[in-house]
Scaffold this motif. Structure first.
Motif, PDB file in Angstrom:
ATOM      1  N   TRP A  55       0.830  -1.213   0.000  1.00 56.42           N
ATOM      2  CA  TRP A  55       0.000   0.000   0.000  1.00 56.42           C
ATOM      3  C   TRP A  55       0.860   1.257   0.000  1.00 56.42           C
ATOM      4  O   TRP A  55       0.561   2.222  -0.705  1.00 56.42           O
ATOM      5  CB  TRP A  55      -0.902  -0.023   1.233  1.00 56.42           C
ATOM      6  N   PRO A  58       3.303   1.014  -3.981  1.00 56.64           N
ATOM      7  CA  PRO A  58       2.761  -0.010  -4.892  1.00 56.64           C
ATOM      8  C   PRO A  58       3.811  -0.467  -5.898  1.00 56.64           C
ATOM      9  O   PRO A  58       4.360   0.343  -6.641  1.00 56.64           O
ATOM     10  CB  PRO A  58       1.604   0.724  -5.592  1.00 56.64           C
ATOM     11  N   VAL A  62       2.330   1.799 -12.766  1.00 50.63           N
ATOM     12  CA  VAL A  62       1.073   2.424 -13.186  1.00 50.63           C
ATOM     13  C   VAL A  62       1.385   3.394 -14.324  1.00 50.63           C
ATOM     14  O   VAL A  62       2.327   4.185 -14.224  1.00 50.63           O
ATOM     15  CB  VAL A  62       0.403   3.173 -12.016  1.00 50.63           C
ATOM     16  N   ARG A  97       3.084   7.022  -7.203  1.00 49.65           N
ATOM     17  CA  ARG A  97       2.078   7.498  -6.252  1.00 49.65           C
ATOM     18  C   ARG A  97       2.270   6.887  -4.865  1.00 49.65           C
ATOM     19  O   ARG A  97       1.402   6.175  -4.360  1.00 49.65           O
ATOM     20  CB  ARG A  97       0.672   7.193  -6.770  1.00 49.65           C
ATOM     21  N   ALA A 253      -7.040   1.283  -5.618  1.00 47.53           N
ATOM     22  CA  ALA A 253      -5.725   0.649  -5.734  1.00 47.53           C
ATOM     23  C   ALA A 253      -5.674  -0.680  -4.996  1.00 47.53           C
ATOM     24  O   ALA A 253      -4.813  -1.520  -5.273  1.00 47.53           O
ATOM     25  CB  ALA A 253      -4.641   1.580  -5.205  1.00 47.53           C
ATOM     26  N   SER A 254      -6.567  -0.884  -4.037  1.00 51.31           N
ATOM     27  CA  SER A 254      -6.597  -2.125  -3.270  1.00 51.31           C
ATOM     28  C   SER A 254      -7.993  -2.320  -2.692  1.00 51.31           C
ATOM     29  O   SER A 254      -8.778  -1.369  -2.593  1.00 51.31           O
ATOM     30  CB  SER A 254      -5.556  -2.097  -2.147  1.00 51.31           C
ATOM     31  N   ALA A 417      -2.763  -0.418 -14.603  1.00 56.26           N
ATOM     32  CA  ALA A 417      -1.745  -1.077 -13.794  1.00 56.26           C
ATOM     33  C   ALA A 417      -1.778  -2.565 -14.092  1.00 56.26           C
ATOM     34  O   ALA A 417      -2.844  -3.134 -14.369  1.00 56.26           O
ATOM     35  CB  ALA A 417      -1.994  -0.836 -12.305  1.00 56.26           C
TER      36      ALA A 417
END
Length: 478
Positions: A55, A58, A62, A97, A253-254, A417
């Motif tokens: 997290w 990452p 991307v 990011r 993202a998760s 991604a």
């Protein structure tokens, strides 16, 4: 008598097999629960866990791809004809990011962080350069006209635009249109506007950032990475209903672990200024890792007459554009920005027909996320969003000519991604080990059935009369 003994032996063996199956099935349920509980404990935002490391930084690369629509008939459009556009690009940037300034709160149940983003141009993955020219809507000029169309300043601004040669359509460098340039009209109107620079991602490249407070997944695993606050807000204030102003879900993202096909997963998109949800579409496999594909259904962007829950997204209240479109002017500093899927995918056919060059294709223009259901890790995904501008005639601005009222496409984004090979290997090992543990009872069942069959054959063979065996020996030898 011997035949009866064979039947009794067979029945006994079958009873034993049924008992083994029952025990194995119960053991499967217990092992599945054990695996799930282990995953729930490990998938949490906490120092030292793999989930926290992924997290915070990452690993999958991307990429942000920008596609622009170059207008080929500006004079005809100003005379009332339908626009004709040609798609150019992609202009590809690597996106970085990381989560920074991480601070745990409330006994580890929440975590605060900022999320700066940096974009680096990738010429080898692009079709063209940042110096390419594109003819499109002059968004600053259209925004000014929209803001002052009913003002006593309209005539003065119109005369200023004529003197400066400012029109509805202009030619821009791709790099300027993305990251910002000094706009001549805004510079002249510096007393009326907060900034004389404009860019679709102005100040977004390593300058401004979003701040988050997230739930860590303790004590409820389903809260993993869910947004509790965004830029100091627990809800939005742009829309006209409480439901539409909710900040729901993760940033995409998760996701939480132990996902089922019946789950509805929520995502908050700051680009769209709203939350949305995705649903299961099909099974997938990415680099050998199993996953579920989740996509936003058409209802998410439907007009209120199809989905009444979307009435709050109509601005001003009651003024709805149609399915597939979102009037984002309220969160874009008053600019008449309309968001949609690329090429108006899943939008009303009218918007496709209004522009020559629109060709919506599901495989190219649909947003999706392929998620490993055990861990909630995104294997691959693509967020695809189109930026449009609402154009119409203004009697106080002759610059609008005889232009039709239409939603004009400027560009669209494909933010994608794909899990890297190293991460895929690690995840594959985790999934494989979990499957081995869960499938132990089925292995036991298989062995038990095999042994049971052998036992039955031997018992019945032993109980057969000698004459029967003698008769069968020649047949077996032949």
């Amino acid at each position: 008598m011997r035949l009866r003994l064979c039947c009794v032996s067979t029945a006994g063996a079958l009873c034993v097999l049924l008992l083994i199956c029952g025990i194995a099935l119960e053991l499967t349920r217990v092992l599945q629960k054990l695996v799930n509980n282990t995953v729930k404990q490990q998938i949490v935002l906490e120092n030292g866990t793999e989930a926290f490391s992924v997290w915070q930084n990452p690993p999958p690369p991307v990429y942000m791809q920008f596609y622009f629509f170059n207008l080929t008939n500006p004079a005809e459009v100003m005379s009332g004809d339908k626009p004709s556009v040609v798609q150019i690009g992609p202009y590809t940037y690597r996106e970085y990011r990381p989560m920074e300034e991480v601070k745990f709160m409330d006994n580890g149940t929440r975590v605060a962080a900022i999320n700066p983003k940096t974009y680096v141009f990738e010429p080898n993955m692009s079709r063209g350069s940042q110096d390419d020219l594109v003819r499109t809507v002059n968004i600053p000029a259209v925004t000014v006209m929209e803001k002052y169309k009913d003002s006593i300043l309209a005539r003065l601004i119109s005369d200023l635009m004529k003197a400066k040669g400012v029109g509805v359509f202009e030619t821009f460098r791709v790099g300027d249109l993305l990251w910002g340039y000094e706009d001549p009209l805004l510079k002249e109107l510096h007393m009326l506007v907060p900034d004389d620079h404009f860019g679709l991602f102005y100040k977004k490249n390593g300058t401004e950032y979003d701040s988050y407070v997230l739930l860590t997944g303790k004590p409820d695993y389903q809260d993993f990475a869910s947004i509790d606050e965004w830029n100091g807000q627990r809800s939005l204030n742009w829309w006209s209903s409480e439901e539409c102003n909710m900040i729901n879900g993760t940033d995409g993202a998760s996701f939480h672990p132990i996902i089922t096909k019946a789950d509805r997963l929520y995502i908050f998109s700051s680009d769209l200024c709203r939350s949305l949800y995705v649903q299961y579409e099909c099974d997938v496999s990415v680099q050998g890792v199993p996953g579920f594909r989740f996509v936003p259904p058409a209802d998410v962007f439907s007009s209120p007459d199809i989905n009444p829950d979307n009435a709050g997204f109509c601005v001003p209240p009651g003024h709805c554009l149609g399915s597939g479109l979102l009037n984002a002017s309220v969160c874009k500093q008053g600019a008449p920005i309309i968001m949609s899927s690329p090429h108006f995918y899943q939008a009303d056919q009218k918007f496709v027909d209004d522009i020559w060059g629109m060709k919506p294709i599901k495989e190219e223009h649909q947003t999706f996320a392929d998620i490993n259901p055990l861990t909630g890790i995104v294997l691959q995904g693509a967020k695809r969003v189109q930026v449009n501008v609402y154009l119409q005639q203004h009697s106080s601005f002759s610059q609008t000519g005889k232009i039709q009222t239409l939603v004009f496409p400027v560009m669209y984004i494909n933010e994608s991604a794909f899990i890297d090979e190293e991460s895929a290997k690690k995840l594959h090992a985790v999934v494989l080990n979990a499957n081995v543990v869960i499938n132990i009872p089925f292995i036991v069942i298989s062995v038990g059935i095999l042994l049971g069959i052998i036992f039955i054959v031997l018992m019945c063979r032993q109980q057969m009369p000698p004459s029967t065996l003698a008769e069968r020996e020649p047949l077996l030898s032949s």
